[in-house]
Design a protein around this motif. Sequence first.
Motif, PDB file in Angstrom:
ATOM      1  N   ALA A 319     -10.035  49.721   3.748  1.00 53.96           N
ATOM      2  CA  ALA A 319      -8.753  48.881   3.534  1.00 53.96           C
ATOM      3  C   ALA A 319      -8.236  48.978   5.069  1.00 53.96           C
ATOM      4  N   LEU A 320      -8.300  49.889   5.993  1.00 56.49           N
ATOM      5  CA  LEU A 320      -8.039  49.609   7.349  1.00 56.49           C
ATOM      6  C   LEU A 320      -8.743  48.489   7.984  1.00 56.49           C
ATOM      7  N   GLN A 321     -10.061  48.313   7.596  1.00 57.05           N
ATOM      8  CA  GLN A 321     -10.763  47.405   8.436  1.00 57.05           C
ATOM      9  C   GLN A 321     -10.168  45.975   7.925  1.00 57.05           C
ATOM     10  N   ARG A 322      -9.936  45.831   6.536  1.00 57.33           N
ATOM     11  CA  ARG A 322      -9.425  44.562   6.191  1.00 57.33           C
ATOM     12  C   ARG A 322      -8.011  44.317   6.666  1.00 57.33           C
ATOM     13  N   TYR A 323      -7.290  45.340   6.855  1.00 51.75           N
ATOM     14  CA  TYR A 323      -5.921  45.256   7.480  1.00 51.75           C
ATOM     15  C   TYR A 323      -5.925  44.514   8.796  1.00 51.75           C
ATOM     16  N   MET A 324      -6.916  45.179   9.753  1.00 48.51           N
ATOM     17  CA  MET A 324      -6.893  44.801  11.012  1.00 48.51           C
ATOM     18  C   MET A 324      -7.574  43.213  10.705  1.00 48.51           C
ATOM     19  N   ALA A 325      -8.605  42.924   9.989  1.00 45.52           N
ATOM     20  CA  ALA A 325      -9.265  41.508   9.772  1.00 45.52           C
ATOM     21  C   ALA A 325      -8.104  40.303   9.345  1.00 45.52           C
ATOM     22  N   ALA A 326      -7.289  41.084   8.576  1.00 46.42           N
ATOM     23  CA  ALA A 326      -6.303  40.206   8.137  1.00 46.42           C
ATOM     24  C   ALA A 326      -5.346  39.621   9.139  1.00 46.42           C
ATOM     25  N   ALA A 327      -4.923  40.732  10.194  1.00 43.38           N
ATOM     26  CA  ALA A 327      -4.251  40.253  11.280  1.00 43.38           C
ATOM     27  C   ALA A 327      -4.743  39.394  12.327  1.00 43.38           C
ATOM     28  N   GLU A 328      -5.955  39.828  12.669  1.00 44.38           N
ATOM     29  CA  GLU A 328      -6.691  39.036  13.529  1.00 44.38           C
ATOM     30  C   GLU A 328      -7.282  37.608  12.961  1.00 44.38           C
ATOM     31  N   GLY A 329      -7.282  37.481  11.720  1.00 41.51           N
ATOM     32  CA  GLY A 329      -7.630  36.209  11.110  1.00 41.51           C
ATOM     33  C   GLY A 329      -6.514  35.449  10.728  1.00 41.51           C
ATOM     34  N   LEU A 330      -5.367  35.976  10.965  1.00 38.96           N
ATOM     35  CA  LEU A 330      -3.808  35.362  10.741  1.00 38.96           C
ATOM     36  C   LEU A 330      -3.871  35.024   9.182  1.00 38.96           C
ATOM     37  N   ASP A 331      -4.342  35.641   8.426  1.00 42.52           N
ATOM     38  CA  ASP A 331      -4.818  35.549   7.057  1.00 42.52           C
ATOM     39  C   ASP A 331      -3.458  36.080   6.146  1.00 42.52           C
ATOM     40  N   PHE A 332      -2.615  35.429   5.908  1.00 43.88           N
ATOM     41  CA  PHE A 332      -1.485  35.749   5.252  1.00 43.88           C
ATOM     42  C   PHE A 332      -1.870  36.233   3.872  1.00 43.88           C
ATOM     43  N   ALA A 333      -2.604  35.534   3.273  1.00 42.94           N
ATOM     44  CA  ALA A 333      -2.955  36.154   1.621  1.00 42.94           C
ATOM     45  C   ALA A 333      -3.657  37.339   1.578  1.00 42.94           C
ATOM     46  N   GLU A 362       8.436  38.392   4.395  1.00 43.79           N
ATOM     47  CA  GLU A 362       9.331  37.100   4.918  1.00 43.79           C
ATOM     48  C   GLU A 362       9.400  37.429   6.364  1.00 43.79           C
ATOM     49  N   PHE A 363       9.268  38.675   6.911  1.00 47.87           N
ATOM     50  CA  PHE A 363       9.422  39.041   8.271  1.00 47.87           C
ATOM     51  C   PHE A 363       8.204  38.533   9.059  1.00 47.87           C
ATOM     52  N   LEU A 364       6.853  38.857   8.328  1.00 48.32           N
ATOM     53  CA  LEU A 364       5.553  38.805   8.957  1.00 48.32           C
ATOM     54  C   LEU A 364       5.171  37.178   8.943  1.00 48.32           C
ATOM     55  N   ARG A 365       5.382  36.390   7.900  1.00 43.86           N
ATOM     56  CA  ARG A 365       5.074  35.144   7.728  1.00 43.86           C
ATOM     57  C   ARG A 365       5.246  34.305   9.230  1.00 43.86           C
ATOM     58  N   PRO A 366       6.276  34.010   9.866  1.00 46.38           N
ATOM     59  CA  PRO A 366       6.361  33.158  10.581  1.00 46.38           C
ATOM     60  C   PRO A 366       5.538  33.608  11.957  1.00 46.38           C
ATOM     61  N   THR A 367       5.448  35.160  12.037  1.00 48.68           N
ATOM     62  CA  THR A 367       4.720  35.655  13.395  1.00 48.68           C
ATOM     63  C   THR A 367       3.134  35.329  13.373  1.00 48.68           C
ATOM     64  N   LEU A 368       2.639  35.103  11.780  1.00 50.75           N
ATOM     65  CA  LEU A 368       1.306  34.883  11.749  1.00 50.75           C
ATOM     66  C   LEU A 368       1.153  33.504  11.397  1.00 50.75           C
ATOM     67  N   ASP A 369       1.840  32.710  11.604  1.00 44.81           N
ATOM     68  CA  ASP A 369       1.758  30.957  11.606  1.00 44.81           C
ATOM     69  C   ASP A 369       1.811  30.336  12.852  1.00 44.81           C
ATOM     70  N   PRO A 370       0.648  29.903  13.331  1.00 45.11           N
ATOM     71  CA  PRO A 370       0.544  29.259  14.637  1.00 45.11           C
ATOM     72  C   PRO A 370       1.439  27.915  14.658  1.00 45.11           C
ATOM     73  N   ALA A 371       1.900  27.567  13.727  1.00 46.06           N
ATOM     74  CA  ALA A 371       2.956  26.331  13.816  1.00 46.06           C
ATOM     75  C   ALA A 371       4.212  26.920  13.885  1.00 46.06           C
ATOM     76  N   SER A 372       4.571  28.035  13.671  1.00 50.58           N
ATOM     77  CA  SER A 372       5.906  28.485  13.847  1.00 50.58           C
ATOM     78  C   SER A 372       6.224  28.715  15.101  1.00 50.58           C
ATOM     79  N   PRO A 373       7.578  28.571  15.435  1.00 48.45           N
ATOM     80  CA  PRO A 373       8.213  28.768  17.004  1.00 48.45           C
ATOM     81  C   PRO A 373       8.092  30.313  17.066  1.00 48.45           C
ATOM     82  N   MET A 374       7.982  31.047  16.058  1.00 51.18           N
ATOM     83  CA  MET A 374       8.180  32.618  15.974  1.00 51.18           C
ATOM     84  C   MET A 374       6.847  33.107  16.155  1.00 51.18           C
ATOM     85  N   PHE A 375       5.761  32.186  16.164  1.00 52.94           N
ATOM     86  CA  PHE A 375       4.232  32.660  16.236  1.00 52.94           C
ATOM     87  C   PHE A 375       4.016  33.820  17.610  1.00 52.94           C
TER      88      PHE A 375
END
Length: 440
Positions: A319-333, A362-375
């Motif tokens: 699960a830790l590996q998936r957690y790190m991979a999700a952040a690195e892949g900007l994989d919100f799902a 709600e807090f994480l979504r814009p930080t993981l979205d390259p199209a967001s000004p909060m990326f």
Amino acid sequence: MVADVCASCGKPLPARAGRTGRSSLYCSPACRQKAYRRRQGSEEPGAAGVDGLIEDIARQVKELAPQPPSVLYSGVTDLSSSVARLRRVARLARDTAKESVMPGPVTEHPGAAESLLTESDFAVLTESHRREIQVHCYRMTGSYDDAEDLVQETFLRAWRAREAFEGRAGARTWLYRIATNACLDFQRRTARRPQRYEPVAGMNHGTGEAPDRLTWLQPYPDDQLPSAEEQPEAAAVSRETLELVFLAALQHLPPRQRAVLVLRDVLGLTAAETAEALGLTVASANSALQRARPTLRDHLPRQRADWTATEPTEAQRAALQRYMAAAEGLDFAAMTELLSKDVRLTMPPNPFWFAGRDALLEFLRPTLDPASPMFLGHWRHLPARANGRLAAGGYVRRPGTNVYRAQVLDVLRFDAEDRVVEITSFEPHLFPAFGLPLRL
């Protein structure tokens, strides 16, 4: 590819059967103990003195040679550890030497200057207890930085009063007594009190209750815990007494009650030893303990399984590996799937907190979205261990840059279904203490 071998005896290490994370360097506890004693330079800590430490380093340097990668890495790691230990001994000897030449008395009793212990011998002796004294100061304060400072303060106080040790007390108990009183003096100066997190304007924190806020709380690296050879007393290295939840609960106790509880229930001292260490009567020490225990229970989860740590399972490591991979892949799902519905995030010393998956997402979504000004940028992670839990050191490459810089250390707690139920995010200045670089 060359198989991993034991750093002590050279025999092949047992197969890891698909396990991830840091590999063992030794094939058995006996080899680990042998290597530890070799690093220490003798069977009795402090017996070899500085000369023994220097000779041990010289031997380790001579033994270094191009070898299979795992063997070479092990040798360099041991050498680095020995050099760091000698450096700490030399620094303490230097500082205690300064104490010795100060004008006027430097101890409470005349005649201490005639002590049989030289500065170097004293430094070697105290260095052998450094790790467990640092853990003790960490339990008392909840802060890694403060614990490091208090260890140094403890050793300087011990040098000034060294005649009270020689021939009349065990070094370990004597140092614990001095360290406890140094922590009490520190807490009287700082007068820290846990507070509650408060709402931040314009931020959705969720519907859960605001957690306690301890701005000074910091993580502790598992790799710096005393080994079984250094500290055989199982109670003193119990995982649950280094849990972040347990440490936070301790901070609600008045300093003297906290000291009594740690000395009695964590370190296993008797009522008489505790009373002597704190300058109390036995009746007063027992009374403080009786008041401390229910207060501590009130600030711990009702179910012990909700906060005590066990050795991470393979499912949690995955699960830790998936957690790190999700952040690195900007994989919100994927990140959504990993989080428990009741997940909670705190960020000491920052005021941000979230209770519940919806608020956190709600807090994480814009930080993981390259199209967001909060990326925030692109992520990389390295695994770590803190306070008996799995952790991830996060690095961010900001848009327009090509360097990943240390951003946050996430300490994770999992529920029974191996979903992340709690994230405690710490600032990155302690990365070096976890063996993590500050940039990639």
